[in-house]
Design an enzyme around this catalytic site. Structure first.
Site, PDB file in Angstrom:
ATOM      1  N   SER A 268       8.070  13.578  23.613  1.00 13.94           N
ATOM      2  CA  SER A 268       6.705  13.748  23.108  1.00 13.94           C
ATOM      3  C   SER A 268       6.460  12.918  21.848  1.00 13.94           C
ATOM      4  O   SER A 268       6.423  11.691  21.921  1.00 13.94           O
ATOM      5  CB  SER A 268       6.446  15.238  22.869  1.00 13.94           C
ATOM      6  OG  SER A 268       5.096  15.496  22.625  1.00 13.94           O
TER       7      SER A 268
ATOM      8  N   ASP B  13       6.495  -1.552  20.661  1.00 18.84           N
ATOM      9  CA  ASP B  13       5.419  -2.445  21.085  1.00 18.84           C
ATOM     10  C   ASP B  13       5.001  -3.406  19.987  1.00 18.84           C
ATOM     11  O   ASP B  13       4.602  -4.543  20.252  1.00 18.84           O
ATOM     12  CB  ASP B  13       4.204  -1.632  21.540  1.00 18.84           C
ATOM     13  CG  ASP B  13       4.380  -1.061  22.937  1.00 18.84           C
ATOM     14  OD1 ASP B  13       5.455  -1.266  23.531  1.00 18.84           O
ATOM     15  OD2 ASP B  13       3.438  -0.406  23.444  1.00 18.84           O
TER      16      ASP B  13
ATOM     17  N   LYS C 229       8.191  12.952  28.147  1.00 16.39           N
ATOM     18  CA  LYS C 229       7.052  13.875  28.092  1.00 16.39           C
ATOM     19  C   LYS C 229       5.893  13.160  27.419  1.00 16.39           C
ATOM     20  O   LYS C 229       5.805  13.079  26.201  1.00 16.39           O
ATOM     21  CB  LYS C 229       7.396  15.148  27.324  1.00 16.39           C
ATOM     22  CG  LYS C 229       6.236  16.142  27.276  1.00 16.39           C
ATOM     23  CD  LYS C 229       6.542  17.315  26.379  1.00 16.39           C
ATOM     24  CE  LYS C 229       5.342  18.258  26.286  1.00 16.39           C
ATOM     25  NZ  LYS C 229       4.150  17.623  25.685  1.00 16.39           N
TER      26      LYS C 229
END
Length: 463
Positions: free
Chosen positions: A313, A324, A338
């Site tokens: 999460s 990224d 998740k």
């Protein structure tokens, strides 16, 4: 009241609710009152979703009646309806659930950082409890519970067939009381039992220390309401001596997640700008974006993020965003996966539902859900042993050897420091992933220095 009357009354009630019309239910007394019809726009929207499944509603009413009149023990209507709600939500995904007063209090306690129990973050998988991660310095971690373990029995009571909230209630209890968990673990043929003594769980969200000169370590165990500010404080305290940080290891292993805003604040502390995470769902308010503001607390120092199968999460949001933006090297093993957003929707003062309403996406549009974050460098947790070599004779050991005009004394000091570096030996023997992360940071720091020297030399030549 005759069963046939209840049958059609139940169908009528459910049909009215699904059509968005005006029957309102008082959560405390379950009395039904009629009020004004819902706006035509709501009715039209509901009808556009598809035809009402009347056959399934009749089936529900039949089952309700059979249980109400034929079950071996008498069960009141309120309990039956609450069980129906629980089943409806648990059938959606592992993270949607019905929250009664006790469950709602437990949820608030876990996000604030103090609650009673074992110290486990768990979910449901094929009807069994699956350990997402043990929490640092808790009875579960000290007992050796690992991420990925399946709990099949609690005090010899099978977990199969009970809800997640019921299982959590069984694991909670008074401080000092024992509970026996029956565990299935990959690589071990037979289930085995572990007895754990319950305690008050106080989760320390952020821990920090210096690994080596200029190389810092920050561990986030869980994302709580104050994690963002605590992370900033930790970074600032590590740089109190006004020396620039050479590198940072951010440890998110076995971090089950927590509050979204806290993870955004952590990423914001390491980025100058750019998108951090965005969410998408069916409702308009489920679409949101979170972006960084200017100000990298580490001033561009290289960062290594450690993750594993217990990182879930909010942890995956941090790792995905930094990956990224090429701001950090992600090291370890694949994360949990998740990538869904849960909203707590109050139904009354004492009841609520936790409902999955959206999915998380990294800045590059990658879905975390059931995919996880794949590390840039895979390092499995392992026990490493040093292979001792025979005593070597070097040039410095030869009688009458020539001395080095500028390095003999310095090299001797380096050899002495290396032999006395006990902290490095501890990492090597006890945490190979952290050891590799530190080595990578040192390499990146050396490359950065070399680039600076090369640029300075080129500028000097140009002058």
């Amino acid at each position: 009241m005759k069963p046939s009357f209840i049958h059609y009354a139940a169908v009528s009630l459910l049909a009215s609710l699904l059509l968005g019309s005006s029957l309102s239910v008082n959560a405390e007394s379950a009395d039904v009152d009629t009020t004004e019809p819902a706006p035509a726009s709501q009715q039209t929207a509901a009808k556009n979703e598809g035809k009402l499944p009347l056959d399934e509603l009749r089936t529900f009413a039949d089952v309700f009646n059979h249980i109400r009149f034929s079950y071996v023990e008498e069960i009141d209507d309120k309990t039956l309806l609450e069980n129906a709600i629980r089943g409806m939500l648990s059938g959606l995904d592992p993270h949607s659930s019905y929250l009664d007063a006790e469950s709602f209090d437990d949820l608030q306690a876990s996000t604030s950082g103090e609650f009673g129990g074992l110290g486990l973050e768990v979910g449901m998988e094929n009807g069994y409890l699956k350990v997402i991660s043990p929490i640092d310095d808790t009875p579960a971690e000290k007992a050796g519970i690992e991420s990925g373990d399946l709990i099949i029995q609690l005090d010899n009571k099978p977990v199969k067939g009970i809800s997640l909230s019921e299982a959590v209630k069984l694991m909670r209890g008074e401080k000092g009381s024992d509970i026996e968990l029956t565990i299935v673990r990959e690589g071990i043929r037979q289930p085995f039992d572990v007895t754990i003594t319950r305690d008050i769980i106080k989760v320390v969200s952020v821990r920090s220390k210096t690994l080596d000169d200029g190389f810092s370590y920050v561990r986030i165990a869980q994302f709580q309401s104050k994690t963002g500010s605590e992370f900033r404080t930790a970074i600032e305290s590590l740089q109190e001596n006004e020396k620039p940080m050479k590198g940072l290891v951010l440890d998110l292993r076995n971090n089950p997640g927590g509050i979204l805003q806290a993870s955004v604040e952590v990423v914001d502390s390491l980025l100058e700008n750019g998108l951090i995470v965005y969410t998408e769902g069916r409702l308009s308010d489920s679409h949101s974006e979170y972006s960084a503001t200017s100000g990298d607390l580490t001033h561009g120092a290289p960062v290594v993020v450690l993750i594993n199968g217990g990182s879930a999460s909010a942890s995956e949001i941090v790792a995905g965003a930094l990956q990224d933006h090429h701001r950090a090297v992600i090291m370890g093993t694949d994360s949990f996966g998740k990538g869904s957003v849960q909203a707590v929707v109050p139904l009354s003062k004492k009841h609520a539902i936790k409902l999955t309403t959206a999915r998380y996406f990294t800045p590059n549009g990658r879905s975390i859900q059931a995919q996880g974050i794949i590390p840039d460098i895979v390092v499995e947790r392992a026990k490493i042993e040093t292979i001792k070599t025979r005593e070597r004779v070097t040039e410095a050991d030869l009688q009458g050897h020539l001395s080095s005009a500028d390095g003999d004394e310095n090299n001797a000091k380096k050899r002495q420091n290396k032999s006395e570096n006990k902290s490095q030996d501890y990492l090597f023997n006890n945490d190979n992933q952290l050891y590799e992360a530190l080595n990578l940071l040192k390499g990146l720091h050396i490359l950065g220095l070399n680039e600076q020297i090369t640029k300075a030399e080129q500028q000097q030549k140009a002058l």
